[in-house]
Structures are given as C-alpha cells and as structure tokens.
Design an enzyme around this catalytic site. Structure first.
Site, PDB file in Angstrom:
ATOM      1  N   CYS A 199      -3.814  -4.648   5.463  1.00  0.00           N
ATOM      2  CA  CYS A 199      -2.467  -4.138   7.549  1.00  0.00           C
ATOM      3  C   CYS A 199      -3.332  -2.328   7.971  1.00  0.00           C
ATOM      4  O   CYS A 199      -3.589  -2.025   8.673  1.00  0.00           O
ATOM      5  CB  CYS A 199      -1.909  -3.717   7.891  1.00  0.00           C
ATOM      6  N   HIS A 251       4.571  -3.050   7.603  1.00  0.00           N
ATOM      7  CA  HIS A 251       2.912  -3.572   8.167  1.00  0.00           C
ATOM      8  C   HIS A 251       2.567  -2.279   9.362  1.00  0.00           C
ATOM      9  O   HIS A 251       3.362  -2.344  10.145  1.00  0.00           O
ATOM     10  CB  HIS A 251       3.508  -4.468   8.642  1.00  0.00           C
TER      11      HIS A 251
END
Length: 510
Positions: free
Chosen positions: A185, A458
């Site tokens: 990510c 994330h």
C-alpha cells in the site's frame, strides 16, 4: 428520510415527491355512494395503515418481502436489522433515480410498491447494482399526474445513462486503482501521487521522451512510463504494478519484502532513480549532439547541460542558512538543495496547523555545548545561531510530517491532527531575494495518509484529478470520488503542493 432527501435535492432545483400508499382518513374517502363505515372500522383501518407505513419508512419492518407474522420476535431482533439496512440503502438510491426519471413524464412512484418490485427483481438477479424495474415503467402500473411539474427544473436519468456515467467515471484518465501485491500500500499511495503530478506525467508520456528512454535502456523510467500509460490511457478500473515493484526491488533491495515500509523514504528513492535515468538520457543526447550540424549544437547542449532533469526542475528547491557567531557576530552563508521538507510536529498537543510545523522548521536555532560550530574568525568553536529560510521554492512542494519519532526510549507515532488548507502561503519563510515574487502561493493536489501504528498500518492516497476537477480516494484497487472536505484528515503524512495550477496534459491518445 423523505424530508432529508427533499431538502438536499431542492438546493439543485429538483422536485422529489414521496407518495406513501397510506389510505387517507376514512372520512376523506367516503363518498355518497360508499357504504357506511363504523367507528371501530374507521379507527382500525387508519391505525393499521399508518403503523405499517411508519414501520416501512423506519427500514426495520415492512410489507415488501414478508408479513411480520412469518417471523418470531426473537428472530426479528436478529435478522431484520442487517437485512433491511442493506436492502433499504439499495432501495432508496434506486428509488431516487426512478423518481427523477418518472418526473419527466409527470408520474409518481409509490415507495411501498417500489420496494416490492425491487425485492422481486433482486430475487431474480441479485448481481445488478441498480436493478431495472420494468413494472414501474410499464403502462400496467397505476400512476397519477404530478401537479405543477412545469414550475420545477426536472432531471431525467435512465438506468442506461446512469450505468454509462458510472463506467465513464471508472475510465477517467489518471483515475485508476492499483492492486496490492503483498503489503504494498505504501508503494501504491506514492505511485498515485506521482500519477497526479501532471507536468511529470506529460513529460514522461511524450513520444520523444519515450523513444530516448528506450534507446538509453532506462529500466526504472521505462517501467514507470508503462504504468503511467496504463493509468492514463488504459480502460480498466485498476491495474497491477507488479513490474514496477519488481524493478524497484531489484535496485532497492530494502523494499524487497512484505513488511510495512515508509512511503516518504520510497518516494525519495523513486525520484532519485527517475532522476538518474533521465540524466542518462541527457548525457546520451549530449554525445549525439556533437555529431550533429553546428546550427543545432548549441540548442541540444543547452538542453542536456548540467544534471537538470524534469525531476529536479519540478521537485528541487533550495534552503539558505545564515550562520552567526554569538561571540564575534561573524556571519557566514550556505545553501542546501532539498526535495522533501521534513517538518517537525509540535509535541504534547492534540491539534496544530501546517503553518505551526513550518514555523518550527524555520525557527532560529541556537547551537550550544557539543553542537557549537567552528568560527573562522575566532578560530574556536563558539555558540552559533542558525537562521533558515527558503531561497528557491520548488515548483512541486513535498511536505513530510515527521509522525514517527521517539518518546523516551520508545519509538512512537505522533497522532497530532495537523490541519492543512487547500492553499498554502510561504511568504513568512522566504528569503529577502524572493519575497516580492509570485513563488509563495501553492495549491494542494495530493495527500498520503497513514492509518494505524508504528509497525503496522495502512497507506492511502487522496489525489485531485485535473480533468474532472474532483478529488478521489485511492485505497489500493478501490477508488471513490470524495468531497473537498474529506481531504482534511488527522492521518495526513505527505502533502504535495503545486505552485502553478495544473492544466489538461498534452498526451498522445488522450
């Protein structure tokens, strides 16, 4: 719900009518030819119809799929909430579309009948996002005239038009999700920001640039260009940057794992790799220019002179330092080139502004003790004051919020909510040589967010699209359009500002 939707759409001049299938009080329904109705029948009919309609609008019970008597009380408590939340979200969205469509011909759509038809359609085909409801569009369905339709501005949206608009949004150039290939990510978020840097995209997708990159065998730049081409000219809603990650990991082995990595560190390495590749192209052009006619030589040498590339032209700025000896007041000056400004965050506060972080970065520093500097006049290490200012603002300003630091002996993530705006004024931090220029005003066009903890989190990206003039949230392969107010977030980690407003890129095939 009907009042809320009516208020929202009335601001656009659109008239939405919710028509419940509730019988009016019995006294309004009785005509001279109707049989008499007893008081008990009147009360029971009115209460039943009203209670069913209220329950239906509440979204927890209703006549659309099955009567209430089919389920026991305990089953209702468990089963109906999840079912009706899901169903009614679909129902209300679809109902609004069909209400708008029906208004063009002066028709009304009853909410209860609409829900029954919707449920029947979902039973037949549950894969459709917005079901086609032929019963509501057929002449067999009873409709009533909509009074005073001509007094309102009406919008007609068919299902086919809605589907086409949705597909067109997925294929908007520069709006393309990136598949996660294993905790990647951080890479996806950085790539999205670079994909939204229009001057960089325009240069790299130029036909001449691509030919020169192929001749010079620049692996990183070539792979990055192919990815940009897919994101700007492709027809898919997402793509997999497998090749880009593979090439990056081959030259940057520290990223060749499935661990969480730092997006700011990757961004710097990627820009350096692109810069080196483009310098290779420039040197090749310089060598070839020697063999060209004299009239073209000066132009080509000027283009290739030095180490300047599109990367350095866009992202590099310059800091100026004034160093003052506190003993003899001797002044010395130095400069430093930068690509990213890493800003400290004020400690022990919950909320601050981006201007607070900039002020902390540019504040005067006093070097004492072991940090004293050698004074060329005194010949000794002295207490020294250092004043920093921005001597050459870059075209693209990359701001890095230093959220990862130490608290005592422990490494922590600073969760301070740094409030930033769409426009940024750098005037207080400019050197006197550039204070009267137009270099101080910047516009935000991309943000990298980090949610989670120091070693587990994330990354997502928020980017402004130059073609649609709207913001999109990129969560790996998932992409959605968002309002400007959604851009502000306490999870902001990287902020990208542009000194000039972006224009539609000149890309062959766009």
């Amino acid at each position: 719900m009907d009042g809320r939707l009516t208020d929202i759409f009335s601001g656009f001049g659109v008239n939405i009518n919710f028509v419940p299938t509730v019988k009016r009080p019995v006294m309004d329904q009785i005509s001279s030819s109707s049989p008499p109705v007893t008081q008990h029948q009147h009360q029971q009919t009115s209460e039943d119809s009203t209670s069913k309609f209220v329950a239906h609008l509440q979204g927890w019970t209703g006549p659309a799929l099955f009567p209430l008597s089919d389920l026991k009380g305990s089953e209702l408590d468990v089963f109906l909430p999840g079912l009706w939340v899901t169903l009614h979200v679909i129902c209300i969205n679809t109902f609004v579309l069909h209400t708008l469509q029906s208004q063009g011909s002066g028709r009304q759509v009853h909410l209860t009948e609409f829900t029954r038809t919707l449920a029947s359609q979902l039973t037949v085909d549950s894969s459709v996002t917005v079901p086609v409801l032929p019963r509501l569009n057929s002449s067999s369905y009873q409709e009533t005239s909509l009074p005073n339709v001509s007094k309102q501005r009406l919008v007609t949206v068919s299902y086919g038009e809605y589907r086409d608009m949705k597909l067109q949004g997925w294929n908007t150039p520069g709006v393309c999700g990136l598949d996660n290939s294993g905790n990647s990510c951080y890479l996806n978020a950085v790539l999205q920001c670079l994909c939204s840097t229009v001057p960089l995209v325009e240069h790299l997708l130029n036909q001449d640039t691509r030919k020169e990159l192929a001749k010079s065998k620049c692996r990183v730049a070539e792979v990055f260009v192919r990815l940009l081409e897919e994101m700007w000219l492709g027809r898919n809603s997402s793509c997999a940057p497998v090749e880009a990650r593979s090439v990056l990991c081959s030259i940057l082995p520290q990223f060749n794992n499935n661990s969480q990595q730092d997006a700011q560190e990757l961004l710097l390495f990627l820009l350096n790799a692109l810069h080196d590749n483009l310098k290779k192209v420039a040197k090749r052009q310089m060598r070839s220019s020697i063999r060209q006619p004299r009239q073209n030589q000066n132009r080509n040498c000027a283009t290739a002179a030095g180490d300047s590339t599109i990367v350095s032209h866009l992202f590099e700025g310059q800091l100026s330092y004034m160093i003052l000896c506190m003993h003899c007041n001797h002044q010395a000056h130095s400069t430093q080139t930068f690509t990213v400004l890493s800003l400290p965050i004020p400690t022990d506060i919950i909320k601050c502004s981006i201007q607070d972080c900039l002020s902390l970065f540019f504040e005067q520093t006093l070097l004492t003790g072991g940090e004293q500097m050698l004074c060329s006049v005194c010949g000794l290490k002295r207490e020294t004051a250092v004043l920093t200012c921005l001597d050459k603002p870059p075209e693209i300003l990359l701001l890095h919020l230093k959220r990862f630091g130490c608290k005592g002996k422990n490494q922590v993530k600073l969760r301070t909510n740094v409030v930033f705006s769409m426009k940024l004024d750098l005037t207080p931090f400019l050197s006197t040589s550039v204070q009267n220029t137009s270099y101080s005003s910047y516009r935000l066009y991309a943000v990298v967010n980090h949610a989670g903890h120091l070693n587990m989190g994330h990354y997502t990206a928020l980017c402004h699209n130059v073609l649609t003039r709207t913001w999109h949230c990129f969560d790996d392969s998932a992409v959605r359009e968002v309002q400007d107010s959604f851009v502000q977030s306490p999870n902001a980690y990287l902020l990208l500002y542009s000194r000039r407003p972006f224009q539609k890129p000149k890309i062959h095939g766009l």
